[in-house]
Write a protein that holds these residues in place. Sequence first.
Motif, PDB file in Angstrom:
ATOM      1  N   ARG A 289       0.836  -1.201   0.000  1.00  9.79           N
ATOM      2  CA  ARG A 289       0.000   0.000   0.000  1.00  9.79           C
ATOM      3  C   ARG A 289       0.865   1.243   0.000  1.00  9.79           C
ATOM      4  N   GLU A 321     -16.834  -0.465  -4.668  1.00  7.59           N
ATOM      5  CA  GLU A 321     -16.383  -1.854  -4.765  1.00  7.59           C
ATOM      6  C   GLU A 321     -16.325  -2.309  -6.221  1.00  7.59           C
ATOM      7  N   GLN A 324     -13.358  -0.819  -7.983  1.00 10.87           N
ATOM      8  CA  GLN A 324     -12.099  -1.426  -7.531  1.00 10.87           C
ATOM      9  C   GLN A 324     -11.961  -2.838  -8.089  1.00 10.87           C
ATOM     10  N   ARG A 325     -13.030  -3.622  -7.969  1.00 15.20           N
ATOM     11  CA  ARG A 325     -12.956  -5.034  -8.332  1.00 15.20           C
ATOM     12  C   ARG A 325     -12.768  -5.204  -9.836  1.00 15.20           C
ATOM     13  N   SER A 329      -8.308  -4.059  -9.753  1.00 17.59           N
ATOM     14  CA  SER A 329      -8.380  -5.045  -8.660  1.00 17.59           C
ATOM     15  C   SER A 329      -7.082  -5.192  -7.891  1.00 17.59           C
ATOM     16  N   THR A 330      -5.932  -5.122  -8.544  1.00 15.25           N
ATOM     17  CA  THR A 330      -4.693  -5.363  -7.806  1.00 15.25           C
ATOM     18  C   THR A 330      -3.936  -4.104  -7.466  1.00 15.25           C
ATOM     19  N   TYR A 332      -5.277  -0.900  -6.729  1.00 21.01           N
ATOM     20  CA  TYR A 332      -5.896   0.056  -5.811  1.00 21.01           C
ATOM     21  C   TYR A 332      -6.793  -0.697  -4.847  1.00 21.01           C
ATOM     22  N   ALA A 333      -6.962  -0.111  -3.665  1.00 23.06           N
ATOM     23  CA  ALA A 333      -7.920  -0.649  -2.706  1.00 23.06           C
ATOM     24  C   ALA A 333      -8.911   0.458  -2.382  1.00 23.06           C
ATOM     25  N   HIS A 335     -10.666   3.020  -0.311  1.00 19.91           N
ATOM     26  CA  HIS A 335     -10.271   3.727   0.895  1.00 19.91           C
ATOM     27  C   HIS A 335     -11.040   5.024   0.893  1.00 19.91           C
ATOM     28  N   LEU A 505     -10.009   5.727  -3.617  1.00 17.12           N
ATOM     29  CA  LEU A 505      -9.124   4.558  -3.644  1.00 17.12           C
ATOM     30  C   LEU A 505      -7.761   4.902  -3.087  1.00 17.12           C
ATOM     31  N   ILE A 508      -2.066   0.800  -4.528  1.00 16.82           N
ATOM     32  CA  ILE A 508      -1.220  -0.309  -4.081  1.00 16.82           C
ATOM     33  C   ILE A 508      -0.109  -0.431  -5.113  1.00 16.82           C
TER      34      ILE A 508
END
Lengths: 537, 335, 244, 277, 297
Positions: A289, A321, A324-325, A329-330, A332-333, A335, A505, A508
């Motif tokens: 992160r 969601e 992001q998904r 998907s890999t 960013y998360a 937030h 987001l 990551i």
Amino acid sequence: MLPTVTRRALLATGTAAGAATAFLAPGIGPATAQSPPGVIVMAKQIDDITSLDPAEAFEYTGTEIIGNVYRKLVTTPNDDPARLVGDLAESWATSDNRIFTFTLKAGAKFASGAPVTAEDAAFSLRRAAILNKSPAFIINQFGFTRDNAEARIRATDARTLVLECAAPTSPSFLYYCLSAAVGSIVEKAVVMARAQGDDLGNGWLKQNSAGGGAYVLRQWRASESVMLDANPNADPAPRTRRIIIRHMLDSSAQLLGLQRGDIDIARNLVADQINALRSDSRFRVMPQRKASLMYLSLSQRHPALARPEVRQAIKLAIDYEGIQRNIVSTTYAVHQAFLPEGLPGALTEKPFAQRQEEARALLRQAGFPNGLEVALDYSSGAPISDIAQAIQAQLGAVGIRLRMVAGEMRQVITKTRARQHEMAIVRWGSDYFDPHSNAEAFSMNPDNGDNARNRTLAWRASWEIPDLTARTAAAVTDTDGARRVATYQALQREHQQVSPFVILLQEIEVAVTRANVTGLELGPMSDRTSFSGIVKA
Amino acid sequence: MRLKALGATLVTVPITLFGLVLVTFLIGRVVPIDPVLAIVGDRAPQEVVERARLELGLDRPLIEQFLRFVVQIASGDLGRSVMTANPVTQDIARFFPATFELATVAIILASLVGVPLGVLAAVRQGGWLDQSVRLFCLAGHSLPVFVLGLLSLLLFYAKLGWAPGPGRQGIAYEDMVDVRTGVLTVDALLAGDWGAFWDALAHLAQPAGVLAFFSLAYIARMARAFMLAELSSEYVTTARAKGLSETRIIWRHAFRNIAVPLVTVLVLTYAGLLEGAVLTETIFSWPGLGQYLTVSLLNADMNAVLGATLVVGLIYVVLNLFADLLYRLLDPRVR
Amino acid sequence: MIEVQDLDVRFGAVHAVRGVSFAIAAGESFGLVGESGSGKSTVLRALAGLIPGWTGAMSLQGRALGPKRDRTFFRSVQMVFQDPYGSLHPRQTVDRILAEPLAIHGLDGAEARIRRALEEVSLSPIVRFRYPHQLSGGQRQRVAIARALIADPSVLLLDEPTSALDVSVQAEVLNLLADLRAARQLTCILVSHNLAVVAHLCERLAVMQQGKVVEALDVAALRAGQAQHPHTRDLIALSRDLDG
Amino acid sequence: MTNPLVEINDLRVDFPGPNGFVPAVRGVSLTMGREKLGIVGESGSGKSVTGRALMRLLPPQARVAGSLRFDGIDIAAATPRAMRALRGARIGLVLQDPKFSLNPIMTAGAQIAEAWATHRRGSAKEARDAAMSLLDQVLIRDPRRVYDAYPHELSGGMGQRVMIAMMLAPQPDLLIADEPTSALDATVQAEILRLIDRLVTDRGMGLMLISHDLPLVSRFCDRVAVMYAGRIVEEIAARDLHAATHPYTRGLLDCMPRLDAPRARLPVLARDPRWLA
Amino acid sequence: MISSDWLLSSEPASRRQAAWGRRYQAWLAFRRNPLAVAGLAVALAMLLMAVFAPLLATHDPGAQNLANRLQPPSAAHWFGTDELGRDVWTRILYGARITLGMVVAVVLLVAPVGLLVGCAAGYAGGWLDRILMRVTDVFLAFPRLILALAFVAAMKPGVESAVAAIALTAWPPYARLARAETLRIRDADFIAAVRMAGASPWRIVLRHVAPVCIPSLIVRVTLDMSSIILTAAGLGFLGLGAQPPLPEWGTMIATARRFILDQWWVPVIPGIAIFLASLSFNLLGDGLRDVLDPKQR
């Protein structure tokens, strides 16, 4: 900190994608080329480097290299970033939260072999303050200026450094700031020997190094490569003789190079490429992160966006969601608070999810039963453009029609800095490892006038918040660490509900290495990324 | 007469360059990117921003900025690039050889293939060879160069492993050969390092091939057109009446006549390659002038943009002049 | 009617016409003879206003001609060019070619005028909507003559009007020109390399060599072998030699 | 004379047009020995096509029928190699305008030497000497200068001399001169024709002089064939031309303006459709 | 009424019949080149696709379905779906509108300007010629893509800017071409004849000189259409062309090129569309040149 550079974002989108693996199924691919033994080859977009002088560099790649070439007084370990540890300093103390004393470790050496003295440390910090380049404010916010640096930053003996701040401050705030790249210690004798006029060696240090880190800078060719050689006097000695960082703009090129074995580490693969490599035993995927956020800024000059109900409606219209998904998907998360996860005091609560009915109701309540139209500025590279389109569709579903204004990353920034946007998707990276970095940006606006001296992100959004500004400012000086953290969490909760920022987001960073390469350590800030443990089996 | 024409052409060069500077400067001023941003970053305090603006002279009237810039250029100083922290002249000296090497190899490849194809197509006008050459060339010219580059990379590098990957040089040779000319193949030869030479050549093959394939169509088309015109001319009839063989007629008579206009076409195509390889350089991570220009432009690094544009413009103008001279030299009719 | 005094024309370093003078009365037909490069066509083009940068004096009906000619000049002076392939616009029909002068001068009754003009040069109405490439050389030259005459000029400049034609067609065109001249009382200047053609159509002629008029005489004298200048005599000899 | 030099029998040539083939030559039969034959006709009468058909120099789209023989060799059946041996070596061709018919970027001398060297074996020096001597033979006063001159540096008359020298280099048996002087001034025209006449006579070659100018041809040739619309309407000895019988020939002779005899109107050729039959 | 006899008549009875007859002849010549006819057919098909896009489309070009992204071609989605779950077939159809629209817009902007500048410069000569040609020199000396990039950057990325930028870089060669043609015919006798008729310079340029330049210009324009498409795609590739969510083909490739191996249809289908459009214009131009501009073959 500078949001990552422009075109690299555009081109980063990458091409060949993970599917190259389809061609290269184990055993039937062509013979793998190998990077030379004892040398690590890393592919990275490095065209954001404009200087490698620690008093000047302020971009991701530059500070990352500085982090490996120089040492600082204190730092934070990546496995527990909230903990402060000594780097060159053995101990540090303060009696009144204004005057701080650092004692240097014995035996530390520069790459030249000369011992690191307190005078070198004092010189380095004074130098940053006097040169007053972009990152200098990190140090100067403690009251150092060109004129008083000499008096307030002193070496009292070979191993003792005394810093005299202008006012009492939270000690952790000072220590975190000193752990930033701008706090790197340079070798005074070497630097001053190259000084031209009153540049304090800045001209030379842009492209050379005079530090005591694991590596020494052998060569930087802008937009082409950076070459680092092991520092013979490093302690502990780095495990690889040489590291070559090659500029590769195209993520697919990075991927192909990685698969062919021409490169050992790829730093800019995109989400779909990473997904495809995840299950491949020949590669190691390392996520970390970053203290970097992607958010929507809603200008309060826009009459509709100034309505709290509208702001809230926007926050409730977005499918965080889903974005992001499906899109990142890999990389960013989700937030939703202004302190990114990993920073002290970060809030992980996510109060918002897509609730379209509620959003529509809020709009009606605000007096927009037929919806409204707003312009959205966004930068045209992936993934932001994909995200922007998704947001356009999602806001459209509740009646907020977006006029899409795509632009260069810097163009969007220029526009938001000039307060000319209505709504914009922007990224923000923390400047130093302390909550205040983001808190100041997102929730302080001491002067909402057009000629304000302090132009924070809140100022850019024309968000007038005297109360929040005062509370945020007070948090800096709070010398009680635990209470300070609690204050920031409270600020974030309030901020989530009232601010004109829709934080979407958190980035990551993902490095992918070949399976035989170990020891790369990614940090939450780029100056914490360490190469010293990298080794190729 | 000849000197006078040459003199007239030479006089136009500075005028053209001045226009180039003016247009570039104006574009630089209207780009909605704050040039200060590239120097001090997004987070610098207002005070640092304003100091940088002052240092760049952005507070002065536009006319004054322009005049200062012209005076500075006239003295051979292109200023310093914000992106690379080097003087622009030094950057160009570093990036240009890469583009030069790429474009040179590409034009050689394209001419070696395109010219004979065009000539043969003309000789067999209307036949299947003519039609297939036509289709082949047009197809090459219809494919976006970035698609071609990516496909080539995937096929020859990723799948077959015949060609090395992006970049100018293998890691093993990085920094091993002294930079003398900046043209890696030449430097390697000067150093007598055959390994480095083959490595550099191998890295060149793909991007140069892609560029060559793209320019092939134009070259072949022009060669064909010129050749058709010559083949229907009276002196070819004369040559036939003399009993010369077709080969001799085609190559010794007709071809030598198209050589002159063809050289002009080649030189201009070459100029286009020198300046226009942006996309290819991007795909193949080729550290050339096109990439330098693009990156500088998108970072509002105006010194670099102006300097590099000026140099590219100068090269174009010089090559044009060169084509003109060559024309005068090769064609006895205009001597 | 037409007076040319000390006409000098230079093209860069080439001194094409050197001090040419002559005068032509109304209704007269005057010939200019010379080999290629003698400057005879240049004189004609300078007179027509097609060449800038001449020096000397030229006048039409007593009015001096400047470097720029106005529309009234072009109403009264018209020209027929040597190459009928090059003097008709390749992308215009005969109809359009003939209509253009009428449109420029704002003359009405275009339809009738075009029909009459075609008739006058003995062209069938069916060629009216053809393009020049669909016509024979003789037909084209007739169209060119029709165009020159459609706006009723008083002076006709003829620049080698028959040298690109076959001899049989040449005869037809020469006859046509002679008829038109008589019918319309045209003042003509004929430029040709062919002494016989000039003699056929003109009363007086001047012989040019290297930009200068070397001799001016009337046709009767020419036919009577009274030419003085050696160049004229050479031309006469060759003409007889080849025709004989 | 055992074998006639040229035997043309019922030659027909058609060219493709937008609406099918268009005839250019419609059944020409002709025989000539080592004599001077003039072929006369107006533009489009097929005279040039006939000459070029003899050297097989027509564009590939042209459709050729009938038989063509040169010194007994069947032109239509000859291999390309055999044709090359004929062209230049045994039949020379002088074209109308040296501005176009000489290669603009080769020196005059080089073009002559090339013609010589193609059909003779010899060193470059020999070729050069031969070219010099040929330039001398076509009465060029300064062969050295002309040898190194490019075509555009030569006057029309000079260019045509170079052309003639080039075609005479391999000493052919027949020279076809296709309107060799119509691009030239009258003064030069006569010189060139006299030169051709003399050279041909001296070498005992055949000459096929193709021209639109009937009086001119009749002065330099032994025999004249008059072509009209792709066929020969009359063959007549040059000295009998004044007694020509065919109305077309007569018309051509009459319709020219004359310096010695003024005429109010020129007689106009009345074309009779029956001539085509 | 319009029969081939009427068109091919060697004795046309009106201006209209003559003009159409001429066009028909050109068509007959054009028809003899199968490659060119194929080019024309493809170009026309694309034009029809663009015009009737709403009728032919199976979906809404903007409708996203994130859960259904990157689907392979199927009955529901003939060309599959893209990275945001939109129907690729529909987007290709609407993309044809943008791509062809850009081409047409550029041509409409550039051809008249180039024609007029070139003809005026060539015909007038003197200082006007010198000034105009220096201006074209400046634009020619620019790196083309860089000028376009700079221009787009100076405005804002988007279709309009891309059109303007391409137009800005595309006009000088037209001006050069028109000027060369004009110089070639300026001293021709048929222009002298018009001058002798008393026509004003403007009338000569507009009614007599320009029409002669048009055929070679048409050929050049047709051949250039392919490079306009490619330049637009190149700008899209660099992120400065038409912007998402507009389904411009180049932009579609640029945003989808990362899927080229796993979900190949996403970038490859617009790639094929560009290739076909570009090739069709190239073939068409090549065929037109044989018909309209025989001397340039």
